[in-house]
Design an enzyme around this catalytic site. Structure first.
Site, short mmCIF file in Angstrom:
data_model
loop_
_atom_site.label_atom_id
_atom_site.label_comp_id
_atom_site.label_asym_id
_atom_site.label_seq_id
_atom_site.Cartn_x
_atom_site.Cartn_y
_atom_site.Cartn_z
N TYR A 58 70.28 -12.78 92.60
CA TYR A 58 71.15 -13.51 91.67
C TYR A 58 71.71 -12.57 90.61
O TYR A 58 72.92 -12.57 90.33
CB TYR A 58 70.36 -14.64 91.01
CG TYR A 58 71.11 -15.34 89.91
CD1 TYR A 58 72.12 -16.25 90.20
CD2 TYR A 58 70.81 -15.09 88.56
CE1 TYR A 58 72.81 -16.90 89.18
CE2 TYR A 58 71.50 -15.73 87.54
CZ TYR A 58 72.50 -16.64 87.86
OH TYR A 58 73.17 -17.28 86.85
N ILE A 81 77.09 -26.64 83.23
CA ILE A 81 78.14 -26.02 82.43
C ILE A 81 79.52 -26.48 82.88
O ILE A 81 80.40 -26.75 82.06
CB ILE A 81 78.03 -24.48 82.49
CG1 ILE A 81 76.76 -24.01 81.78
CG2 ILE A 81 79.26 -23.82 81.88
CD1 ILE A 81 76.46 -22.53 81.98
#
Length: 261
Positions: free
Chosen positions: A155, A21
């Site tokens: 996470y 990204i």
């Protein structure tokens, strides 16, 4: 890449800007007229990214978990361009993929350092410059920070922290005309996601699963996220702050568990 807004002359510092990204954002920012400082962890990735861009942009090798290195990233950007308009906190880790009780101290600490503390550090050193430019901060979060995910607790916890930080920072810095938002992808086909796939019990089934969880029927590439990032840091989003924006193909409306085979 179809540009959604113009960033002519804006100075952007983006961490984690050499892959996935982040790399797509760097290319989109440059394509829409921004001056970009991008940060990567190693010389090879930074040099490869520089080769993709026209002259006038700055690549820095640096570790976003180290305060002195983050301070240097800000200083070098100011030396190069004289200002900072945007900080995009994109650097992140997605491993390990396991339940919380199986996560060891080293894994936990590294996730927290990269995904959360790095935002503290960039904000600490960039704040006076963003106050001067009435700029903005953009955080790359994740949909799992809102809805959770199996075998990925640590996470998901870091991304939940990012979402809470985004809202609190938006409140704190509104008085300085600094906007703060985040983007929340579901899955994006990046090198980091491919590593996550290999950590799953049945990696051979994961591509189909990742396509299926998105209501629009496919797992996107990073350019889909980059288009939205261009918008959020542009003047066209000038009255948007404190938003954790899903860029998810509707995954949050029908997210399914990974089938255990």
């Amino acid at each position: 890449m179809k540009a959604m807004a113009e960033l002519n002359g804006k100075v952007i510092l983006i961490t984690g800007g050499t892959a996935g990204i982040g790399l797509e954002c760097v290319k989109a920012y440059v394509a829409t007229g921004a001056l970009v400082t991008f940060v990567g962890l190693d010389t090879e990735s930074v040099e490869k990214t520089i080769e993709l861009l026209p002259e006038g942009h700055l690549g820095i090798v640096g570790d976003v978990t180290k305060a002195n290195e983050v301070e240097l990233m800000i200083e070098r950007t100011i030396e190069q361009y004289g200002r900072i308009d945007v900080v995009h906190n994109n650097a992140g880790l997605a491993s390990p993929s396991k339940p919380l009780h199986e996560t060891n101290d080293e894994e936990w600490d590294l996730l927290m350092q990269v995904n959360v503390k790095s935002i503290l550090l960039t904000t600490r050193y960039a704040y006076p410059h963003l106050k001067m430019s009435k700029g903005c901060i953009l955080n790359t979060s994740s949909l799992v920070g809102e809805i959770g995910q199996d075998n990925h607790a640590a996470y998901a916890g870091t991304k939940g922290a990012v979402n809470a930080l985004t809202k609190s920072m938006a409140i704190d810095y509104a008085k300085d005309s600094i906007r703060v938002n985040s983007v929340m992808p579901a899955a994006v086909m990046t090198p980091m996601l491919k590593n996550w796939i290999e950590e799953q019990p049945n990696p051979e089934n994961m591509v189909g699963f990742l396509n299926d969880i998105h209501l629009l029927g496919y797992c996107p590439e990073g350019n889909v996220i980059a288009d939205v990032c261009v918008f959020l840091i542009s003047e066209k989003a000038g009255f948007i702050t404190g938003v954790n924006l899903p860029v998810s193909g509707g995954a949050e409306l029908g997210y399914r568990r990974i089938e255990k085979g």
